[in-house]
Design a protein around this motif. Sequence first.
Motif, PDB file in Angstrom:
ATOM      1  N   ALA A   1     185.970  64.086  51.782  1.00  0.00           N
ATOM      2  CA  ALA A   1     187.350  64.119  51.012  1.00  0.00           C
ATOM      3  C   ALA A   1     188.303  64.778  51.546  1.00  0.00           C
ATOM      4  CB  ALA A   1     186.893  64.659  49.611  1.00  0.00           C
ATOM      5  N   ILE A   2     188.074  65.814  52.392  1.00  0.00           N
ATOM      6  CA  ILE A   2     189.068  66.726  53.088  1.00  0.00           C
ATOM      7  C   ILE A   2     189.442  66.168  54.600  1.00  0.00           C
ATOM      8  CG2 ILE A   2     188.581  68.841  51.932  1.00  0.00           C
ATOM      9  CD1 ILE A   2     187.085  69.841  54.189  1.00  0.00           C
ATOM     10  N   SER A   3     188.972  64.760  54.865  1.00  0.00           N
ATOM     11  CA  SER A   3     189.291  64.245  56.198  1.00  0.00           C
ATOM     12  C   SER A   3     188.644  64.787  57.326  1.00  0.00           C
ATOM     13  CB  SER A   3     190.622  63.883  56.148  1.00  0.00           C
ATOM     14  OG  SER A   3     191.276  63.111  55.196  1.00  0.00           O
TER      15      SER A   3
ATOM     16  N   VAL B   1     178.567  66.805  51.904  1.00  0.00           N
ATOM     17  CA  VAL B   1     178.945  65.655  52.657  1.00  0.00           C
ATOM     18  C   VAL B   1     180.090  65.113  52.111  1.00  0.00           C
ATOM     19  CG1 VAL B   1     178.228  63.826  53.908  1.00  0.00           C
ATOM     20  CG2 VAL B   1     176.733  65.462  53.694  1.00  0.00           C
ATOM     21  N   LEU B   2     179.973  64.751  50.827  1.00  0.00           N
ATOM     22  CA  LEU B   2     181.151  64.097  50.093  1.00  0.00           C
ATOM     23  C   LEU B   2     182.332  64.814  50.170  1.00  0.00           C
ATOM     24  CD1 LEU B   2     178.987  62.467  47.293  1.00  0.00           C
ATOM     25  CD2 LEU B   2     179.942  61.469  49.215  1.00  0.00           C
TER      26      LEU B   2
ATOM     27  N   ARG C   1     182.241  66.229  63.151  1.00  0.00           N
ATOM     28  CA  ARG C   1     182.258  67.419  62.588  1.00  0.00           C
ATOM     29  C   ARG C   1     181.206  67.277  61.318  1.00  0.00           C
ATOM     30  NH1 ARG C   1     185.218  71.966  62.274  1.00  0.00           N
ATOM     31  NH2 ARG C   1     184.698  73.170  60.241  1.00  0.00           N
ATOM     32  N   ILE C   2     181.320  66.335  60.638  1.00  0.00           N
ATOM     33  CA  ILE C   2     180.300  66.318  59.709  1.00  0.00           C
ATOM     34  C   ILE C   2     178.900  66.148  60.136  1.00  0.00           C
ATOM     35  CG2 ILE C   2     179.432  64.799  57.591  1.00  0.00           C
ATOM     36  CD1 ILE C   2     182.292  63.905  57.297  1.00  0.00           C
TER      37      ILE C   2
END
Length: 287
Positions: free
Chosen positions: A185-187, A180-181, A192-193
Amino acid sequence: MTFFRSRFLRALIKSRSGLFGMVLLLAFLGAALMAPWLDLPNPVRGDLKARLAPPTWTSPLSPGAHPLGTDQLGRDILSRIIYGSQITLSVAASAVVLGGIVGVLLGIVAGYCGGMVDRILMRLVDIQLAIPLMLLALLVVAALGPNLTNLIIVLAVTSWIRYARIIRGQVLSLREREFVLSARAISASTSRIMLRHILPNVLTPALVVATLELARVIIMDAALSFLGLGVQPPTASWGRMLAEGRVYISSAWWIVTFPGLAILLTVLSVNLVGDWLRDYFDPRLRT
């Protein structure tokens, strides 16, 4: 062949209670699905000449082929139980799926977003938990009217809270995991997450909760139908059969006994399968 060699099936076979519950549940599902193709009497058409006929295996004088006897209107008990299983299982499954979708999504939103969103959603859960679920169901059905659609909505409203609380707890730990982190980090967008990274990881506990909720919903459906707030006659339902036969419990015991056994065995099978799934998916209990 791959399926039959899978660890899932091997674990099920090793569990006597889980296997018994699965076989029993599949038997009820099979009977419900095959009802239109079985040679059964019409479940809503009565025969007053055969009213209150005892089961054929208890009395040689019982008229016709009625293995489980007939009710006060001469309707075949076995036929009504099998056709009633269609209503009971479809209502319960629909309510569990609808409540599960709502509860899982709200649990993910509450756990991932946190803050004010989490507090508002969890206070809604606390408020609903403070209201007796049967009383809430009675109020909603009385307000909306007793029919199949409203019954499903009522049962779903009483079941989403358990999904929300359990899934929220899962998400609180998942949102700090590396995958998840990395997505943050890739915005990657929040939606979506939640849908691509968190949702797949909470489906297993949601499945276990759904299995256990199914048993509770079946009982609530029978209770509401018993009170006259479920599926309306002449449609056969297990709770309605209990309500109609309670007057004859001393003279025609079979009218309430067999629908009651159907409810008992179905709930037992679902609970056994749910307990086995919980143990199977819990890594601490695996051997």
